[in-house]
Scaffold this motif. Structure first.
Motif, PDB file in Angstrom:
ATOM      1  N   GLY A  79       8.184  10.590  -2.197  1.00 24.42           N
ATOM      2  CA  GLY A  79       9.165  11.184  -2.956  1.00 24.42           C
ATOM      3  C   GLY A  79      10.359  10.542  -2.780  1.00 24.42           C
ATOM      4  N   HIS A  80      10.793   9.736  -2.032  1.00 27.50           N
ATOM      5  CA  HIS A  80      11.750   8.523  -2.304  1.00 27.50           C
ATOM      6  C   HIS A  80      11.927   7.487  -1.971  1.00 27.50           C
TER       7      HIS A  80
ATOM      8  N   TYR B 287       9.248  -4.178  -7.195  1.00 26.57           N
ATOM      9  CA  TYR B 287      10.425  -4.289  -7.435  1.00 26.57           C
ATOM     10  C   TYR B 287       8.762  -3.476  -9.027  1.00 26.57           C
ATOM     11  N   PHE B 288       8.171  -3.233  -9.175  1.00 25.36           N
ATOM     12  CA  PHE B 288       7.021  -2.934 -10.268  1.00 25.36           C
ATOM     13  C   PHE B 288       7.378  -1.031  -9.839  1.00 25.36           C
ATOM     14  N   SER B 289       7.276  -0.364  -8.637  1.00 25.63           N
ATOM     15  CA  SER B 289       7.325   0.709  -8.227  1.00 25.63           C
ATOM     16  C   SER B 289       8.555   1.087  -8.623  1.00 25.63           C
ATOM     17  N   PHE B 290       9.664   0.059  -7.864  1.00 23.62           N
ATOM     18  CA  PHE B 290      10.945   0.663  -8.061  1.00 23.62           C
ATOM     19  C   PHE B 290      11.151   1.342  -9.963  1.00 23.62           C
TER      20      PHE B 290
ATOM     21  N   VAL C 230       0.873  -1.028   0.057  1.00 26.37           N
ATOM     22  CA  VAL C 230       0.289  -0.373   0.095  1.00 26.37           C
ATOM     23  C   VAL C 230       0.831   1.346  -0.088  1.00 26.37           C
ATOM     24  N   ALA C 231       1.910   1.200   1.282  1.00 20.67           N
ATOM     25  CA  ALA C 231       2.872   2.267   0.756  1.00 20.67           C
ATOM     26  C   ALA C 231       3.752   2.161  -0.116  1.00 20.67           C
ATOM     27  N   ALA C 232       3.988   1.813  -1.028  1.00 14.07           N
ATOM     28  CA  ALA C 232       4.451   1.608  -2.178  1.00 14.07           C
ATOM     29  C   ALA C 232       4.034   2.727  -3.043  1.00 14.07           C
ATOM     30  N   GLY C 233       2.719   1.916  -2.967  1.00 13.05           N
ATOM     31  CA  GLY C 233       1.553   2.390  -3.859  1.00 13.05           C
ATOM     32  C   GLY C 233       1.123   4.498  -3.801  1.00 13.05           C
ATOM     33  N   LEU C 234       1.181   3.935  -2.437  1.00  9.59           N
ATOM     34  CA  LEU C 234       0.996   5.480  -1.901  1.00  9.59           C
ATOM     35  C   LEU C 234       2.057   6.863  -2.466  1.00  9.59           C
ATOM     36  N   ASN C 235       3.260   6.087  -2.229  1.00  9.59           N
ATOM     37  CA  ASN C 235       4.270   7.374  -2.588  1.00  9.59           C
ATOM     38  C   ASN C 235       4.432   7.777  -3.772  1.00  9.59           C
ATOM     39  N   ILE C 236       3.849   6.872  -5.096  1.00 11.67           N
ATOM     40  CA  ILE C 236       3.238   7.406  -6.565  1.00 11.67           C
ATOM     41  C   ILE C 236       2.408   8.267  -6.452  1.00 11.67           C
TER      42      ILE C 236
ATOM     43  N   SER D 258      -1.655   3.731  -8.806  1.00  9.40           N
ATOM     44  CA  SER D 258      -1.450   3.164  -6.838  1.00  9.40           C
ATOM     45  C   SER D 258      -2.637   2.712  -7.000  1.00  9.40           C
ATOM     46  N   ALA D 259      -3.580   2.756  -7.596  1.00  8.68           N
ATOM     47  CA  ALA D 259      -4.742   1.606  -7.286  1.00  8.68           C
ATOM     48  C   ALA D 259      -4.300   0.431  -6.790  1.00  8.68           C
ATOM     49  N   MET D 260      -3.326   0.047  -8.058  1.00  9.12           N
ATOM     50  CA  MET D 260      -3.728  -1.131  -7.944  1.00  9.12           C
ATOM     51  C   MET D 260      -2.641  -1.682  -7.542  1.00  9.12           C
ATOM     52  N   PHE D 261      -2.056  -0.972  -6.693  1.00  9.61           N
ATOM     53  CA  PHE D 261      -0.705  -1.433  -5.821  1.00  9.61           C
ATOM     54  C   PHE D 261      -1.922  -1.725  -4.405  1.00  9.61           C
ATOM     55  N   ALA D 262      -2.731  -0.299  -3.940  1.00  9.47           N
ATOM     56  CA  ALA D 262      -3.313  -1.089  -3.515  1.00  9.47           C
ATOM     57  C   ALA D 262      -4.495  -2.268  -3.336  1.00  9.47           C
ATOM     58  N   GLY D 263      -5.377  -2.431  -4.352  1.00  7.85           N
ATOM     59  CA  GLY D 263      -5.913  -3.568  -4.907  1.00  7.85           C
ATOM     60  C   GLY D 263      -5.252  -5.271  -4.129  1.00  7.85           C
ATOM     61  N   ALA D 264      -3.968  -4.938  -5.372  1.00  5.28           N
ATOM     62  CA  ALA D 264      -3.041  -6.091  -4.434  1.00  5.28           C
ATOM     63  C   ALA D 264      -3.134  -5.950  -3.777  1.00  5.28           C
ATOM     64  N   ALA D 265      -2.456  -5.456  -2.491  1.00  2.00           N
ATOM     65  CA  ALA D 265      -2.691  -5.033  -1.602  1.00  2.00           C
ATOM     66  C   ALA D 265      -4.101  -5.671  -0.364  1.00  2.00           C
TER      67      ALA D 265
END
Lengths: 265, 331
Positions: B262-263, B178-181, B49-55, B220-227
């Motif tokens: 933004g890091h 990996y995707f977010s990276f 979730v946090a990786a998605g929110l960071n995007i 970021s929604a896709m990250f949240a959905g997966a989570a």
């Protein structure tokens, strides 16, 4: 003609910020735009680069494309780059990222490749990074690449903005007061860099500048705006002696009788 | 060593495979009981979730407070698909991601017009509306919650205990990170940052601001959905509307802010720290929200780029001094 406008108009409420301006710019020219504050120079830039929408009846053509009311990013893709009077640096990004973000229109890979992180992305990114580092060394900011843009001095910021605008390899570069607030030595240095970049990339330039020395020394042709209208156009020497221009800057030239009348009050 | 660094730079996914290997070997040494395995899975869910929110928040600069609603959409898509159609994890996960992506579009459309606190209010409304809709609908079992959502199985092997589910959540977390990276290191991440810093200048530089804004929301929604799906299937497989309140949202925000807005690793660092601290301070549950609120405020005041930015800063200053001579001091 690289850039052509016909009947270019823009009003804000009742104020006519730009009033039926016809403007033509051939390739490889350095065009200066001067005029008092509020005369419509920056409005002209904003209209051409798509930041503002034009009034009905206006027409803008750039490099054979009709760009009237086209979105700004589309116009940038055609090869028109600009800087802003208030710089609009990406303060919280590194100097290198600032310049690399200017490269956006030239990025060769597709978005999907970036999501799955294919190897060619990292190869491309490496090439982009090297090219942008070269550009940074050219303007003398290579040592600062990793710092945040907000940590640069005023003069360095001007150079960074210039480098960012060049990064997209534009056909036309529009500079909005590139030398504002610089000391005379730095102005000379900046203008030297701008001219070197022009030769290197084969640019066409439009420069808004209040420092008349810059305009008179570097520009082939000068256009003068006042109250949203084009009042004069010609070589720097012609413009300098133009009565309308003198009037716009200094007020009306009076003959003896008018002077006597004015003083008698 | 340099050669190894070069290989990692050319093929970043190798680093992620190594991370996967380390995390796969870790449990027998670190996770001594079932509860700790469960906590590890929670950390991984929070990292996603946090990786998605960071995007969307850290990189694209769009202040969204409705992200927990998207998390709920992911969970409840998985939950209802199981409830009414008996679907298992491997089907519900992709469907949850797709459905949440569509909700992400809806959440992102206000960002064309609104920014800052106004966008926050709009998305807060969106997130809460989703929760209330779930809570008051019999279709979603309202306040009873959906229970007994089964854990996945693969080739006849059931991941039905926390120490087994660890491998599922961990794998998906690695893939998501990996995707977010990849996204954030490429030109797409730069486009997001430019929009955060100055949308007008970004447009003049050739970035399609609307497209990239909505893209940030969708990703970021896709990250949240997966989570959300991973969370729903987490043994014992129980989801309840109370798990998706504004309080959870504040916790997610605290993760991203503390880790570094933004890091590139911001969300990940923050998720690990906050989840562990949250767990350790459970006896002080009365003060937890206070602590998180203060954490956000103090981080923004004294460490605006979070832990990640703070560490980066140290090395950048050091390198700059080495390059230009120590007498020139930055900042």
């Amino acid at each position: 003609m690289l850039l052509k406008t016909k009947q270019l108009s823009k009003s804000f409420g009742g104020l006519k910020a730009m009033n039926k301006v016809d403007f033509e710019l051939p390739k490889n020219e350095i065009r200066g735009i001067i005029g008092p504050n509020g005369s419509g120079k920056s409005t002209f830039f904003n209209l051409v680069s798509g930041i503002y929408d034009t009034d009905p009846g206006s027409y803008i053509e750039f490099d054979g494309h009709d760009i009237t009311n086209a979105p700004a990013h589309k116009i940038a893709e055609y090869g028109l780059s600009r800087t802003f009077q208030l710089l609009r640096l990406y303060q919280d990004m590194t100097v290198l990222n600032n310049v690399m973000s200017g490269y956006h229109t030239r990025i060769p890979y597709r978005f999907f490749d970036a999501v799955v992180g294919r190897k060619k992305i990292w190869d491309q990114e490496k090439i982009i990074k090297e090219e942008m580092m070269d550009l940074l060394s050219f303007v003398g900011l290579a040592d600062y690449a990793e710092l945040n843009a907000s940590e640069l001095s005023g003069g360095q910021r001007r150079l960074l903005v210039l480098a960012r605008a060049i990064a997209m390899k534009p056909k036309l570069l529009m500079l909005d007061e590139p030398a504002a607030g610089l000391s005379p030595v730095n102005v000379d240095n900046l203008m030297k860099i701008i001219m070197q970049l022009k030769d290197k990339y084969g640019l066409t330039l439009i420069i808004i500048e209040h420092i008349l020395k810059v305009v008179m020394d570097t520009c082939n042709t000068v256009t003068v705006f006042d109250h949203g209208q084009k009042i004069a156009e010609g070589s720097p020497q012609q413009v300098k002696d133009d009565n309308a221009v003198i009037e716009a800057y200094l007020g009306k030239k009076m003959n003896d009788e008018e002077m006597r009348k004015a003083l008698a009050v | 060593m340099d050669k190894f660094k070069q290989i990692i730079a050319d093929y970043p996914f190798i680093a992620f495979i190594i991370a996967f290997g380390i995390l796969a070997l870790l449990p027998p040494f670190v996770l001594t009981d079932v509860y700790q395995s469960h906590l590890a899975s929670l950390i991984f869910v929070n990292i996603i979730v946090a990786a998605g929110l960071n995007i969307v928040k850290g990189y694209c600069g769009q202040v969204t407070v409705g992200h927990v609603g998207l998390f709920a959409v992911g969970s409840y898509t998985a939950g209802t698909l199981f409830l009414y159609m008996g679907m298992g994890f491997w089907v519900t996960l992709p469907i949850a991601i797709i459905v949440t992506a569509f909700f992400g579009v809806a959440m992102g459309i206000p960002s064309f017009r609104l920014e800052g606190p106004y966008l926050a209010l709009a998305t807060l409304g969106g997130g809460e509306a989703i929760r209330l809709f779930i809570e008051n609908g019999n279709f979603f079992r309202s306040t009873f919650g959906i229970s007994d959502i089964p854990a996945p199985s693969l080739f006849g092997y059931n991941f039905d205990t926390p120490d087994r589910y660890y491998f599922i959540s961990m794998t998906i977390m690695i893939i998501a990170v990996y995707f977010s990276f990849s996204i954030l290191r490429s030109g797409v991440g730069r486009a997001f940052m430019s929009i955060r810093e100055d949308p007008i200048c970004a447009a003049a530089a050739g970035i399609n601001v609307k497209k990239y804004k909505i893209l940030a929301f969708i990703l970021s929604a896709m990250f949240a959905g997966a989570a959300g799906a991973v969370y729903a299937h987490l043994p014992p497989g129980y989801i309840h509307p109370n798990n998706y309140t504004v309080i959870e949202m504040v916790t997610f925000l605290a993760m991203v802010v503390l880790g570094g807005l933004g890091h590139i690793w911001g969300g990940i660092i923050g998720a690990i720290v906050i989840t562990i601290v949250y767990d350790l301070t459970r006896p002080l549950y009365k003060y937890q929200l206070l602590i998180f609120g203060l954490t956000i405020i103090f981080t923004i005041l004294f460490m605006p780029k979070g832990i990640g930015g703070f560490i980066d800063r140290y090395f950048i200053t050091k390198r700059f001094k080495a390059k230009t001579g120590a007498e020139k001091n930055v900042t």
